[in-house]
Design a protein around this motif. Structure first.
Motif, PDB file in Angstrom:
ATOM      1  N   VAL A   1       0.843  -1.206   0.000  1.00 21.11           N
ATOM      2  CA  VAL A   1       0.000   0.000   0.000  1.00 21.11           C
ATOM      3  C   VAL A   1       0.874   1.250   0.000  1.00 21.11           C
ATOM      4  O   VAL A   1       0.618   2.209  -0.738  1.00 21.11           O
ATOM      5  N   PHE A   2       1.901   1.237   0.818  1.00 25.74           N
ATOM      6  CA  PHE A   2       2.812   2.386   0.893  1.00 25.74           C
ATOM      7  C   PHE A   2       3.419   2.672  -0.484  1.00 25.74           C
ATOM      8  O   PHE A   2       3.395   3.813  -0.963  1.00 25.74           O
ATOM      9  N   ALA A   3       3.925   1.626  -1.135  1.00 29.32           N
ATOM     10  CA  ALA A   3       4.564   1.816  -2.442  1.00 29.32           C
ATOM     11  C   ALA A   3       3.548   2.208  -3.510  1.00 29.32           C
ATOM     12  O   ALA A   3       3.791   3.116  -4.325  1.00 29.32           O
ATOM     13  N   ASP A   4       2.401   1.531  -3.548  1.00 30.10           N
ATOM     14  CA  ASP A   4       1.396   1.805  -4.571  1.00 30.10           C
ATOM     15  C   ASP A   4       0.821   3.213  -4.443  1.00 30.10           C
ATOM     16  O   ASP A   4       0.545   3.878  -5.447  1.00 30.10           O
ATOM     17  N   THR A   5       0.609   3.656  -3.216  1.00 31.96           N
ATOM     18  CA  THR A   5       0.029   4.983  -3.005  1.00 31.96           C
ATOM     19  C   THR A   5       0.966   6.064  -3.518  1.00 31.96           C
ATOM     20  O   THR A   5       0.522   7.045  -4.136  1.00 31.96           O
ATOM     21  N   ARG A   6       2.238   5.874  -3.321  1.00 35.23           N
ATOM     22  CA  ARG A   6       3.195   6.856  -3.824  1.00 35.23           C
ATOM     23  C   ARG A   6       3.329   6.775  -5.336  1.00 35.23           C
ATOM     24  O   ARG A   6       3.411   7.800  -6.025  1.00 35.23           O
ATOM     25  N   ALA A   7       3.332   5.566  -5.870  1.00 35.51           N
ATOM     26  CA  ALA A   7       3.464   5.406  -7.312  1.00 35.51           C
ATOM     27  C   ALA A   7       2.258   5.947  -8.062  1.00 35.51           C
ATOM     28  O   ALA A   7       2.370   6.358  -9.227  1.00 35.51           O
ATOM     29  N   ALA A   8       1.083   5.949  -7.409  1.00 35.19           N
ATOM     30  CA  ALA A   8      -0.150   6.370  -8.075  1.00 35.19           C
ATOM     31  C   ALA A   8      -0.414   7.871  -7.973  1.00 35.19           C
ATOM     32  O   ALA A   8      -1.459   8.340  -8.439  1.00 35.19           O
ATOM     33  N   ALA A   9       0.493   8.627  -7.379  1.00 36.43           N
ATOM     34  CA  ALA A   9       0.304  10.081  -7.289  1.00 36.43           C
ATOM     35  C   ALA A   9       0.033  10.662  -8.675  1.00 36.43           C
ATOM     36  O   ALA A   9       0.624  10.234  -9.669  1.00 36.43           O
ATOM     37  N   LEU A  10      -0.882  11.616  -8.737  1.00 37.60           N
ATOM     38  CA  LEU A  10      -1.274  12.216 -10.020  1.00 37.60           C
ATOM     39  C   LEU A  10      -0.320  13.354 -10.360  1.00 37.60           C
ATOM     40  O   LEU A  10      -0.245  14.351  -9.635  1.00 37.60           O
ATOM     41  N   ILE A  11       0.408  13.187 -11.460  1.00 37.33           N
ATOM     42  CA  ILE A  11       1.384  14.184 -11.912  1.00 37.33           C
ATOM     43  C   ILE A  11       0.759  14.981 -13.051  1.00 37.33           C
ATOM     44  O   ILE A  11       0.347  14.410 -14.069  1.00 37.33           O
ATOM     45  N   LEU A  12       0.699  16.276 -12.889  1.00 39.18           N
ATOM     46  CA  LEU A  12       0.060  17.153 -13.862  1.00 39.18           C
ATOM     47  C   LEU A  12       1.092  18.110 -14.454  1.00 39.18           C
ATOM     48  O   LEU A  12       1.824  18.779 -13.728  1.00 39.18           O
ATOM     49  N   ASP A  13       1.128  18.154 -15.775  1.00 38.94           N
ATOM     50  CA  ASP A  13       2.122  18.972 -16.468  1.00 38.94           C
ATOM     51  C   ASP A  13       1.761  20.456 -16.501  1.00 38.94           C
ATOM     52  O   ASP A  13       2.627  21.324 -16.530  1.00 38.94           O
ATOM     53  N   ASP A  14       0.465  20.728 -16.489  1.00 43.67           N
ATOM     54  CA  ASP A  14      -0.012  22.098 -16.698  1.00 43.67           C
ATOM     55  C   ASP A  14      -0.801  22.557 -15.480  1.00 43.67           C
ATOM     56  O   ASP A  14      -1.758  21.890 -15.057  1.00 43.67           O
ATOM     57  N   ALA A  15      -0.432  23.692 -14.910  1.00 50.24           N
ATOM     58  CA  ALA A  15      -1.135  24.212 -13.736  1.00 50.24           C
ATOM     59  C   ALA A  15      -2.608  24.458 -14.036  1.00 50.24           C
ATOM     60  O   ALA A  15      -3.449  24.438 -13.119  1.00 50.24           O
ATOM     61  N   ALA A  16      -2.959  24.654 -15.307  1.00 52.05           N
ATOM     62  CA  ALA A  16      -4.358  24.890 -15.659  1.00 52.05           C
ATOM     63  C   ALA A  16      -5.233  23.694 -15.321  1.00 52.05           C
ATOM     64  O   ALA A  16      -6.443  23.838 -15.115  1.00 52.05           O
ATOM     65  N   GLU A  17      -4.636  22.510 -15.276  1.00 60.32           N
ATOM     66  CA  GLU A  17      -5.407  21.316 -14.939  1.00 60.32           C
ATOM     67  C   GLU A  17      -5.882  21.326 -13.486  1.00 60.32           C
ATOM     68  O   GLU A  17      -6.765  20.552 -13.113  1.00 60.32           O
ATOM     69  N   LEU A  18      -5.283  22.196 -12.682  1.00 56.08           N
ATOM     70  CA  LEU A  18      -5.663  22.300 -11.272  1.00 56.08           C
ATOM     71  C   LEU A  18      -6.712  23.374 -11.037  1.00 56.08           C
ATOM     72  O   LEU A  18      -7.001  23.718  -9.883  1.00 56.08           O
ATOM     73  N   ALA A  19      -7.286  23.910 -12.104  1.00 58.56           N
ATOM     74  CA  ALA A  19      -8.319  24.939 -11.961  1.00 58.56           C
ATOM     75  C   ALA A  19      -9.401  24.487 -11.002  1.00 58.56           C
ATOM     76  O   ALA A  19      -9.882  23.357 -11.080  1.00 58.56           O
ATOM     77  N   GLY A  20      -9.780  25.379 -10.101  1.00 64.10           N
ATOM     78  CA  GLY A  20     -10.776  25.069  -9.085  1.00 64.10           C
ATOM     79  C   GLY A  20     -10.171  24.935  -7.705  1.00 64.10           C
ATOM     80  O   GLY A  20     -10.825  25.223  -6.699  1.00 64.10           O
ATOM     81  N   LEU A  21      -8.908  24.487  -7.631  1.00 65.82           N
ATOM     82  CA  LEU A  21      -8.238  24.421  -6.338  1.00 65.82           C
ATOM     83  C   LEU A  21      -7.855  25.815  -5.886  1.00 65.82           C
ATOM     84  O   LEU A  21      -7.623  26.709  -6.704  1.00 65.82           O
ATOM     85  N   SER A  22      -7.771  26.004  -4.592  1.00 60.00           N
ATOM     86  CA  SER A  22      -7.365  27.304  -4.064  1.00 60.00           C
ATOM     87  C   SER A  22      -5.904  27.568  -4.412  1.00 60.00           C
ATOM     88  O   SER A  22      -5.136  26.650  -4.708  1.00 60.00           O
ATOM     89  N   ALA A  23      -5.505  28.828  -4.356  1.00 61.69           N
ATOM     90  CA  ALA A  23      -4.141  29.205  -4.716  1.00 61.69           C
ATOM     91  C   ALA A  23      -3.122  28.500  -3.829  1.00 61.69           C
ATOM     92  O   ALA A  23      -2.067  28.052  -4.300  1.00 61.69           O
ATOM     93  N   ASP A  24      -3.431  28.385  -2.530  1.00 59.91           N
ATOM     94  CA  ASP A  24      -2.471  27.732  -1.643  1.00 59.91           C
ATOM     95  C   ASP A  24      -2.396  26.237  -1.913  1.00 59.91           C
ATOM     96  O   ASP A  24      -1.333  25.619  -1.771  1.00 59.91           O
ATOM     97  N   ALA A  25      -3.512  25.626  -2.336  1.00 63.87           N
ATOM     98  CA  ALA A  25      -3.489  24.200  -2.676  1.00 63.87           C
ATOM     99  C   ALA A  25      -2.679  23.962  -3.949  1.00 63.87           C
ATOM    100  O   ALA A  25      -1.951  22.965  -4.066  1.00 63.87           O
ATOM    101  N   VAL A  26      -2.784  24.870  -4.911  1.00 64.15           N
ATOM    102  CA  VAL A  26      -1.981  24.766  -6.142  1.00 64.15           C
ATOM    103  C   VAL A  26      -0.494  24.914  -5.797  1.00 64.15           C
ATOM    104  O   VAL A  26       0.354  24.157  -6.293  1.00 64.15           O
ATOM    105  N   ALA A  27      -0.185  25.867  -4.935  1.00 66.25           N
ATOM    106  CA  ALA A  27       1.209  26.058  -4.523  1.00 66.25           C
ATOM    107  C   ALA A  27       1.735  24.826  -3.796  1.00 66.25           C
ATOM    108  O   ALA A  27       2.897  24.425  -3.988  1.00 66.25           O
ATOM    109  N   ALA A  28       0.901  24.216  -2.978  1.00 63.98           N
ATOM    110  CA  ALA A  28       1.317  23.006  -2.262  1.00 63.98           C
ATOM    111  C   ALA A  28       1.570  21.861  -3.230  1.00 63.98           C
ATOM    112  O   ALA A  28       2.499  21.062  -3.039  1.00 63.98           O
ATOM    113  N   ALA A  29       0.747  21.753  -4.288  1.00 59.63           N
ATOM    114  CA  ALA A  29       0.954  20.715  -5.302  1.00 59.63           C
ATOM    115  C   ALA A  29       2.262  20.937  -6.047  1.00 59.63           C
ATOM    116  O   ALA A  29       2.968  19.976  -6.396  1.00 59.63           O
TER     117      ALA A  29
END
Length: 674
Positions: free
Chosen positions: A176-204
């Motif tokens: 579970v530890f390994a799979d959870t880390r491997a399954a993290a969602l990697i996004l190339d474009d900050a626009a894909e995070l539209a809707g999240l708060s500014a601080d949540a985008v910065a944290a990502a």
């Protein structure tokens, strides 16, 4: 070795805090080996004593035994959860089956059990005080439930089962530890995070940098199925990708889970029980599988009906015939805004971590129980993120240490939990040292750490576990703090959630991190009103996981569950909670509570405890006493008792009666349909 291995001698630090600056990975395995050897020698001396058994030379002697093993175990398993490494995982895989064998060596020692059994048979003549008699009862039950009455061949098979289960549980957890880390969602474009708060985008973005994905944004997965970001992400494709990644974890664990269920069923049968669930519940406050099933049965129908009404509202808001699972949380937020003029993201600027901790959780504990918290930067914890606070009583007397470790990191497993580093015990002269762990995303350096409301209540929840450990006032370590039945242990922590929105407490900590303005009263009112929408979803999500756990662990010995995914689907259908729009809070492959933790056939305990919690909240509100007076009663009659008295007797001591389910039904919006 005595001078070089810090586990082999008692800590000289305040409150016996482990000397983390001296502890190295290479110390663990030798300390485990020395600790097991030491305790076996102590047990042999107890069992082989020529003196007749007495409470002092047998039961108290057992409580004193295993000091080195206790020290290294508490520190090691805290690190394996909160700050693991490949070396720690290797040690864990090697040591867990050996610890299972060690436990068997103690509890299946015939000479030792003969002494415990003889004392238990004559307990009426021993004239023990209530706590000592409780300890004797618990020891006797532990030996019997560990197989002390079985024949030699059955005990040999039991040892094999315990060893295989220990190995499988560790493999499940590490997968579970390994799979959870491997399954993290990697996004190339900050626009894909539209809707999240500014601080949540910065944290990502900061998370991406920390994980080696500079210039990209990474959403790391939380332990549960429905990731919190689903409520905010505007892009439906990103929502689907995120949920799909979450639900697909733990593919290799299906086979492990099925095997563990078979082994647990066989072990239960050896010990005289119809199923693992029957074995577990017999030692809980529920007492029987029938009692659990009756309670769950009362909830399923009304919860599903409530969820279906919510689904209709969501589909209407979205303009579709049927809402999809990945879209549920997003459109729930839309409905809350439309119906209640409430947007959960508006709360975040008022929920800054340091304020929530100090001016919220600590402040509430002071108001209710009279305790104070002072940070001790001179005391070093196991990780730079972990901070140490000294806890003192209203009269200045020392209570113990609290360690807060709130940030997510690559080396920490998901979720939130409480651990002990030192257990309270008058016998051993120890005050408690307790740890809270959360997984809050760390923003870029210098930025505020803003929480969601769910993260805020989780902080209060885990702090409730911490208070349970800190307020322990018992003689024996086996009965200290959270050493209570599994279906009771969540009760004090759930009660502590009430202070998160208690007006006096909320007004003290919920202040805008820039302006200092208090959270508007109307926003709080809208939040409470909006919470009623979504109870159907939350209850079904929880019940689906609970009944999945129940299905795995009500298997009789000899039954073969087959393919894990097919078993899961059939179980959810059979129990009436197979809603495609609402995945279980945990699916089999990443259900660490039950396949890598202590909640097997016990996940029902959250809602079983919530019956007590909801009833207790009513008591705090309506008993006519001040909060401080009520807090003293709750602390004295329940929190301080640990496992030194019957759990339900402790509840009745302050409540004045047995618990009632009606407050829970009202809280979850199920009263009208129940």
């Amino acid at each position: 070795m005595t001078t070089s291995n810090p586990f082999l001698t008692a800590s000289t630090l305040p409150y016996d805090l482990p000397p983390f600056t001296d502890i190295r990975e290479e110390h663990y395995l030798p300390a485990f080996e020395a600790g097991m050897s030491e305790q076996l020698a102590e047990v042999a001396a107890i069992a082989g004593s020529p003196e007749p058994p007495t409470f002092e030379n047998t039961i108290e002697a057992l409580e004193r035994s295993g000091a080195v093993l206790r020290r290294v175990s508490l520190v090691f398993f805290n690190q394996s959860a909160a700050d693991t490494t490949p070396g720690v995982q290797e040690i864990e895989a090697a040591v867990t089956p050996r610890l299972a064998a060690h436990s068997d060596a103690v509890h299946l020692d015939p000479a030792l059990f003969a002494r415990v059994d003889a004392l238990h048979a004559q307990r009426a003549e021993l004239r023990l005080d209530a706590e000592s008699e409780r300890l004797l009862d618990r020891y006797h039950a532990r030996f019997v439930r560990s197989g002390a009455r079985l024949g030699a061949a059955e005990q040999d098979r039991l040892r094999e089962l315990n060893a295989e289960l220990a190995t499988a549980s560790t493999a499940f957890e590490q997968n579970v530890f390994a799979d959870t880390r491997a399954a993290a969602l990697i996004l190339d474009d900050a626009a894909e995070l539209a809707g999240l708060s500014a601080d949540a985008v910065a944290a990502a973005a900061e998370n991406g940098r920390a994980l080696g994905h500079d210039g990209k944004h990474v959403i790391s997965l939380k332990n549960f199925s429905n990731q919190s970001e689903l409520a905010s992400l505007d892009d439906p494709t990103v929502r689907r990708r995120l949920l799909a990644a979450s639900l697909a974890r733990g593919g290799a664990n299906g086979e492990i889970a099925a095997r563990m269920a078979v082994l647990r069923a066989e072990r239960a049968a050896l010990l005289g029980f119809a199923s693992h669930a029957a074995y577990e519940v017999a030692d809980q406050t529920a007492g029987s599988t029938a009692a659990v099933e009756e309670m769950l049965g009362r909830l399923v129908g009304p919860a599903v009906a409530n969820a279906r009404r919510e689904a209709e509202a969501l589909a209407a808001e979205a303009g579709v015939d049927r809402i999809e699972a990945a879209d549920w949380q997003f459109w729930s937020e839309k409905v809350r805004r439309a119906r209640f003029d409430f947007d959960g993201s508006v709360m975040r600027p008022y929920l800054e971590l340091e304020s929530v901790l100090r001016d919220g959780a600590f402040f509430a504990a002071g108001q209710v129980y009279g305790v104070g918290f002072t940070e001790r930067p001179d005391l070093v914890a196991y990780h730079p993120d972990a901070r140490v606070f000294e806890v003192t009583d209203a009269d200045g007397a020392a209570i113990g240490l609290f360690v807060g470790d709130y940030h997510a990191r690559e080396s920490k497993r998901g979720g939130a939990w409480m651990n002990e580093l030192v257990s309270q015990s008058h016998l051993l002269g120890q005050l408690p040292v307790v740890v809270n762990n959360l997984n809050i995303a760390k923003p870029p350096a210098g930025d505020p750490v803003l929480l969601t409301w769910d993260e805020t209540t989780t902080l209060f929840h885990e702090f409730g576990h911490a208070l349970h450990g800190l307020f322990s006032d018992v003689r024996y370590p086996m009965l200290a703090g959270t050493e209570v039945p599994r279906d009771f242990v969540e009760y004090p922590s759930q009660v502590n959630e009430m202070w998160a929105d208690w007006p006096l407490v909320l007004g003290n900590y919920a202040r805008h991190h820039v302006t200092g303005e208090p959270m508007p009263a109307e926003l709080v009112a809208r939040m409470k009103a909006a919470e009623t929408f979504g109870e159907g979803f939350r209850t079904v999500e929880y019940l689906a996981a609970t009944l999945l756990d129940w299905a795995w662990h009500t298997l009789p010995a000899g039954a073969e569950p087959g393919d894990a995914e097919a078993f899961e689907a059939a179980a959810l259908e059979r129990y009436g909670v197979a809603l495609d729009e609402i995945p279980p809070r945990y699916r089999t492959g990443y259900f660490g509570h039950v396949f890598a933790g202590g909640y097997a056939a016990g996940y029902y305990g959250y809602i079983w405890s919530e019956v007590l919690d909801a009833d207790t909240v009513e008591w705090f509100k309506e008993n006519g006493r001040t909060i401080r007076e009520s807090g003293e009663i709750f602390r004295r009659e329940l929190l301080a008792k640990g496992g030194s008295t019957d759990a339900m007797a402790a509840f009745a001591a302050f409540r004045g009666r047995a618990p009632e389910i009606s407050p829970l039904l009202a809280r979850r919006g199920l009263a009208a349909q129940a």
